[in-house]
Write a protein that holds these residues in place. Structure first.
Motif, short mmCIF file in Angstrom:
data_model
loop_
_atom_site.label_atom_id
_atom_site.label_comp_id
_atom_site.label_asym_id
_atom_site.label_seq_id
_atom_site.Cartn_x
_atom_site.Cartn_y
_atom_site.Cartn_z
N MET A 37 -2.57 -4.58 10.46
CA MET A 37 -3.09 -3.28 10.05
C MET A 37 -1.86 -2.33 10.61
N LYS A 38 -1.02 -2.70 11.65
CA LYS A 38 -0.26 -1.77 12.31
C LYS A 38 1.12 -1.62 11.49
N ARG A 39 1.47 -2.84 10.63
CA ARG A 39 2.71 -2.82 9.74
C ARG A 39 2.03 -2.33 8.49
N LEU A 40 1.12 -2.49 8.14
CA LEU A 40 0.61 -1.32 6.94
C LEU A 40 0.49 0.29 7.17
N ARG A 41 0.16 0.49 8.32
CA ARG A 41 0.21 1.89 8.49
C ARG A 41 1.76 2.31 8.75
N ALA A 42 2.79 1.55 9.40
CA ALA A 42 4.01 1.77 9.58
C ALA A 42 4.59 2.13 8.22
N TRP A 43 4.25 1.14 7.16
CA TRP A 43 4.70 1.29 5.91
C TRP A 43 4.16 2.42 5.09
N TRP A 44 2.83 2.75 5.27
CA TRP A 44 2.41 4.16 4.94
C TRP A 44 3.09 5.25 5.40
N GLU A 45 3.48 5.34 6.70
CA GLU A 45 4.02 6.54 7.19
C GLU A 45 5.80 6.68 6.99
N PHE A 46 6.30 5.43 6.41
CA PHE A 46 7.54 5.54 5.89
C PHE A 46 7.60 5.94 4.43
N LEU A 47 6.63 5.63 3.77
CA LEU A 47 6.51 6.00 2.43
C LEU A 47 6.06 7.48 2.14
N ASP A 48 5.51 8.01 3.11
CA ASP A 48 4.88 9.26 3.11
C ASP A 48 6.25 9.92 3.37
N SER A 49 7.09 10.25 2.63
CA SER A 49 8.26 10.85 2.68
C SER A 49 8.11 12.36 2.96
N ASP A 50 7.35 13.05 2.48
CA ASP A 50 7.10 14.33 2.58
C ASP A 50 6.07 14.90 3.82
N GLY A 51 5.71 13.73 4.42
CA GLY A 51 4.65 14.07 5.50
C GLY A 51 3.42 14.57 5.21
N GLY A 52 3.06 14.79 3.87
CA GLY A 52 1.86 15.32 3.45
C GLY A 52 0.47 14.91 3.60
N GLY A 53 0.49 13.31 3.97
CA GLY A 53 -0.61 12.62 4.31
C GLY A 53 -1.27 12.11 3.15
N SER A 54 -0.64 12.01 2.02
CA SER A 54 -0.94 11.30 0.80
C SER A 54 0.31 10.80 0.15
N LEU A 55 0.06 9.85 -0.88
CA LEU A 55 1.03 9.34 -1.44
C LEU A 55 1.16 9.64 -3.16
N SER A 56 2.23 9.92 -3.50
CA SER A 56 2.43 10.50 -4.75
C SER A 56 3.06 9.27 -5.74
N VAL A 57 2.91 9.41 -7.14
CA VAL A 57 3.34 8.66 -7.76
C VAL A 57 5.09 8.30 -7.45
N ASP A 58 5.77 9.46 -7.38
CA ASP A 58 7.25 9.28 -7.12
C ASP A 58 7.29 8.55 -5.70
N GLU A 59 6.59 8.79 -4.73
CA GLU A 59 6.66 8.03 -3.23
C GLU A 59 6.14 6.41 -3.63
N LEU A 60 5.45 6.12 -4.66
CA LEU A 60 5.05 4.74 -4.75
C LEU A 60 5.59 4.05 -5.66
N GLU A 61 6.27 4.67 -6.71
CA GLU A 61 7.09 3.64 -7.96
C GLU A 61 7.59 2.66 -7.25
N ASP A 62 8.86 3.22 -6.57
CA ASP A 62 9.86 2.28 -6.16
C ASP A 62 9.17 1.10 -5.48
N PRO A 63 8.47 1.48 -4.23
CA PRO A 63 7.97 0.31 -3.37
C PRO A 63 7.01 -0.62 -4.21
N LEU A 64 6.27 -0.16 -5.08
CA LEU A 64 5.21 -1.05 -5.47
C LEU A 64 5.91 -2.01 -6.53
#
Length: 71
Positions: free
Chosen positions: A1-28
């Motif tokens: 779960m630590k790696r998943l959390r680290a990935w989450w924090e990396f993807l949350d590029s604006d630091g807003g606490g949620s992931l948008s389509v723009d933040e998720l499209e390329d990784p997914l």
């Protein structure tokens, strides 16, 4: 779960606490969880419990851990 959390924090590029389509499209797409933007939007809509069009941490984990039927 630590790696998943680290990935989450990396993807949350604006630091807003949620992931948008723009933040998720390329990784997914790059890891094969979606074929393109439309599928990312569908995944977000299927798991967005707050109705914001974005995924919070819990919704993100749920999206990655539930079984999906890809046709």
């Amino acid at each position: 779960m630590k790696r998943l959390r680290a990935w989450w924090e990396f993807l949350d590029s604006d630091g807003g606490g949620s992931l948008s389509v723009d933040e998720l499209e390329d990784p997914l797409v790059s890891v094969g969880l979606a074929k393109g933007r439309a599928e990312v939007i569908r995944l977000i809509n299927a798991h967005d419990t707050s109705g914001t069009g974005e995924l919070n941490w819990r919704s993100f984990v749920n999206m990655l851990t539930v079984n999906h039927n890809h046709n």
